[in-house]
Design a protein around this motif. Structure first.
Motif, PDB file in Angstrom:
ATOM      1  N   LEU A 189      15.449   0.433   3.885  1.00 25.63           N
ATOM      2  CA  LEU A 189      14.816   1.505   3.122  1.00 25.63           C
ATOM      3  C   LEU A 189      15.135   1.387   1.641  1.00 25.63           C
ATOM      4  N   ASN A 190      14.154   1.801   0.839  1.00 19.92           N
ATOM      5  CA  ASN A 190      14.322   1.999  -0.595  1.00 19.92           C
ATOM      6  C   ASN A 190      14.368   3.500  -0.838  1.00 19.92           C
ATOM      7  N   SER A 191      15.402   3.954  -1.517  1.00 21.93           N
ATOM      8  CA  SER A 191      15.652   5.377  -1.700  1.00 21.93           C
ATOM      9  C   SER A 191      15.379   5.786  -3.149  1.00 21.93           C
ATOM     10  N   LEU A 192      14.636   6.880  -3.312  1.00 22.90           N
ATOM     11  CA  LEU A 192      14.293   7.386  -4.643  1.00 22.90           C
ATOM     12  C   LEU A 192      14.547   8.888  -4.686  1.00 22.90           C
ATOM     13  N   THR A 193      14.974   9.386  -5.837  1.00 22.31           N
ATOM     14  CA  THR A 193      15.128  10.831  -6.024  1.00 22.31           C
ATOM     15  C   THR A 193      14.459  11.243  -7.331  1.00 22.31           C
ATOM     16  N   TYR A 194      13.861  12.432  -7.300  1.00 24.10           N
ATOM     17  CA  TYR A 194      13.229  12.975  -8.506  1.00 24.10           C
ATOM     18  C   TYR A 194      13.074  14.479  -8.346  1.00 24.10           C
ATOM     19  N   ASP A 195      13.646  15.229  -9.279  1.00 24.30           N
ATOM     20  CA  ASP A 195      13.448  16.674  -9.347  1.00 24.30           C
ATOM     21  C   ASP A 195      13.702  17.368  -8.004  1.00 24.30           C
ATOM     22  N   GLY A 196      14.796  16.991  -7.349  1.00 30.40           N
ATOM     23  CA  GLY A 196      15.160  17.618  -6.083  1.00 30.40           C
ATOM     24  C   GLY A 196      14.495  17.024  -4.859  1.00 30.40           C
TER      25      GLY A 196
ATOM     26  N   GLU B  13       9.974   7.075 -13.335  1.00 28.60           N
ATOM     27  CA  GLU B  13      10.679   8.303 -13.705  1.00 28.60           C
ATOM     28  C   GLU B  13      11.767   8.681 -12.711  1.00 28.60           C
ATOM     29  N   ALA B  14      11.792   8.035 -11.551  1.00 29.69           N
ATOM     30  CA  ALA B  14      12.724   8.405 -10.485  1.00 29.69           C
ATOM     31  C   ALA B  14      14.037   7.639 -10.611  1.00 29.69           C
ATOM     32  N   ASP B  15      15.063   8.181  -9.971  1.00 33.44           N
ATOM     33  CA  ASP B  15      16.326   7.483  -9.804  1.00 33.44           C
ATOM     34  C   ASP B  15      16.195   6.646  -8.532  1.00 33.44           C
ATOM     35  N   VAL B  16      16.264   5.330  -8.662  1.00 35.67           N
ATOM     36  CA  VAL B  16      16.020   4.415  -7.546  1.00 35.67           C
ATOM     37  C   VAL B  16      17.341   3.752  -7.142  1.00 35.67           C
TER      38      VAL B  16
ATOM     39  N   LEU C 292       0.833  -1.202   0.000  1.00 38.96           N
ATOM     40  CA  LEU C 292       0.000   0.000   0.000  1.00 38.96           C
ATOM     41  C   LEU C 292       0.870   1.256   0.000  1.00 38.96           C
ATOM     42  N   MET C 293       1.973   1.208   0.732  1.00 35.50           N
ATOM     43  CA  MET C 293       2.877   2.346   0.758  1.00 35.50           C
ATOM     44  C   MET C 293       3.508   2.577  -0.615  1.00 35.50           C
ATOM     45  N   ARG C 294       3.905   1.516  -1.274  1.00 32.45           N
ATOM     46  CA  ARG C 294       4.491   1.657  -2.606  1.00 32.45           C
ATOM     47  C   ARG C 294       3.487   2.258  -3.583  1.00 32.45           C
ATOM     48  N   ALA C 295       2.228   1.822  -3.487  1.00 36.45           N
ATOM     49  CA  ALA C 295       1.203   2.362  -4.374  1.00 36.45           C
ATOM     50  C   ALA C 295       0.992   3.860  -4.166  1.00 36.45           C
ATOM     51  N   ALA C 296       1.268   4.346  -2.942  1.00 41.45           N
ATOM     52  CA  ALA C 296       1.079   5.761  -2.636  1.00 41.45           C
ATOM     53  C   ALA C 296       2.314   6.603  -2.950  1.00 41.45           C
ATOM     54  N   LEU C 297       3.435   5.952  -3.290  1.00 46.07           N
ATOM     55  CA  LEU C 297       4.689   6.689  -3.506  1.00 46.07           C
ATOM     56  C   LEU C 297       4.600   7.790  -4.566  1.00 46.07           C
ATOM     57  N   PRO C 298       3.936   7.574  -5.708  1.00 52.01           N
ATOM     58  CA  PRO C 298       3.898   8.650  -6.702  1.00 52.01           C
ATOM     59  C   PRO C 298       3.333   9.964  -6.156  1.00 52.01           C
ATOM     60  N   ALA C 299       2.366   9.884  -5.239  1.00 58.45           N
ATOM     61  CA  ALA C 299       1.806  11.111  -4.656  1.00 58.45           C
ATOM     62  C   ALA C 299       2.831  11.841  -3.796  1.00 58.45           C
ATOM     63  N   ILE C 300       3.717  11.089  -3.177  1.00 58.47           N
ATOM     64  CA  ILE C 300       4.762  11.690  -2.338  1.00 58.47           C
ATOM     65  C   ILE C 300       5.911  12.203  -3.191  1.00 58.47           C
ATOM     66  N   LEU C 301       6.269  11.420  -4.209  1.00 55.96           N
ATOM     67  CA  LEU C 301       7.405  11.732  -5.058  1.00 55.96           C
ATOM     68  C   LEU C 301       7.096  12.828  -6.068  1.00 55.96           C
ATOM     69  N   GLY C 302       5.832  12.923  -6.467  1.00 57.11           N
ATOM     70  CA  GLY C 302       5.452  13.882  -7.500  1.00 57.11           C
ATOM     71  C   GLY C 302       5.686  13.361  -8.900  1.00 57.11           C
ATOM     72  N   ALA C 303       5.859  12.047  -9.036  1.00 54.58           N
ATOM     73  CA  ALA C 303       6.094  11.434 -10.340  1.00 54.58           C
ATOM     74  C   ALA C 303       5.904   9.937 -10.214  1.00 54.58           C
TER      75      ALA C 303
END
Length: 222
Positions: free
Chosen positions: A95-102, A51-54, A36-47
């Motif tokens: 933890l799984n770490s992702l970066t996108y647009d700052g 599209e993110a660097d994982v 469920l947390m993974r499914a919600a990640l795009p709302a947190i990440l904004g993408a």
């Protein structure tokens, strides 16, 4: 008066590579909150995640053996028919770490387990910040049973308070000076420079003052 149990052995480990992936997969299969947390990640990440660097999963693990078992202060809540308590305590943060647009986002699973009574506490949440204001601008989110995002405070603030209060100048300097390109590299740097204390502070943040983990983790953010 009975004295408090103490740790007679401890093992502290930085988890990387296949070991971190296996532990993440185990938790993902065991606890519905993580999908469920993974499914919600795009709302947190904004993408979208694609599209993110994982970065590869990374984690910390601590194992402690007590000189004798800890039992519940309430006899009716003992978890086995034989009345076994907890003598070995295991703490883990993956933890799984992702970066996108700052935006720097970590999807985290924090675990505390007591054996042989078999209790396991799992907390799933995200941490979001930016590289320009990494320590002071961290947002923490979790999801409810329906997958709806909920902003909260707790783990990150408790961890920082423990580092500041119990780990001395070395850990504080590391928290400030470690590179902050992403959460994975920050955690690896922090563990490398103050490993024992950061693992214990994670355990303290995850224990939530539960009776069986207090002897090794202390009581933080109860």
């Amino acid at each position: 008066m009975t004295s408090t149990p103490v740790a007679t052995a401890e093992n502290l480990t930085l988890i990387t590579g296949a070991s971190a992936r296996r532990e993440w997969d185990r938790l993902n299969e065991s606890y519905s909150k993580l999908p469920l947390m993974r499914a919600a990640l795009p709302a947190i990440l904004g993408a979208d995640i694609a599209e993110a660097d994982v970065q590869d999963p990374i984690g910390l693990r601590g194992d402690w053996v007590l000189d004798r078992e800890v039992h519940s202060p309430n006899p009716s809540s003992q978890s086995t028919e034989s009345g076994q308590g907890v003598k070995t305590i295991k703490s883990g943060l993956i933890l799984n770490s992702l970066t996108y647009d700052g935006q720097l986002v970590a999807m985290c699973a924090s675990v505390m387990r007591g054996d042989p009574a078999g209790e396991e506490l799992m907390d799933a949440f995200t941490l979001r910040t930016t590289s320009t204001n990494f320590l002071d601008d961290v947002e923490e989110h979790t999801v409810d049973e329906h997958g709806q995002l909920q902003q909260r405070s707790g783990f990150w603030d408790t961890l920082l308070d423990c580092l500041a209060g119990n780990c001395g100048q070395t850990c504080l300097s590391a928290a400030i000076s470690c590179r902050k390109d992403n959460w994975a590299s920050f955690l690896a740097c922090l563990a490398g420079r103050c490993g024992l204390c950061v693992v214990k502070c994670h355990a303290c943040a995850g224990c939530k003052c539960t009776y069986w983990c207090v002897p090794v983790a202390g009581c933080c953010g109860g």
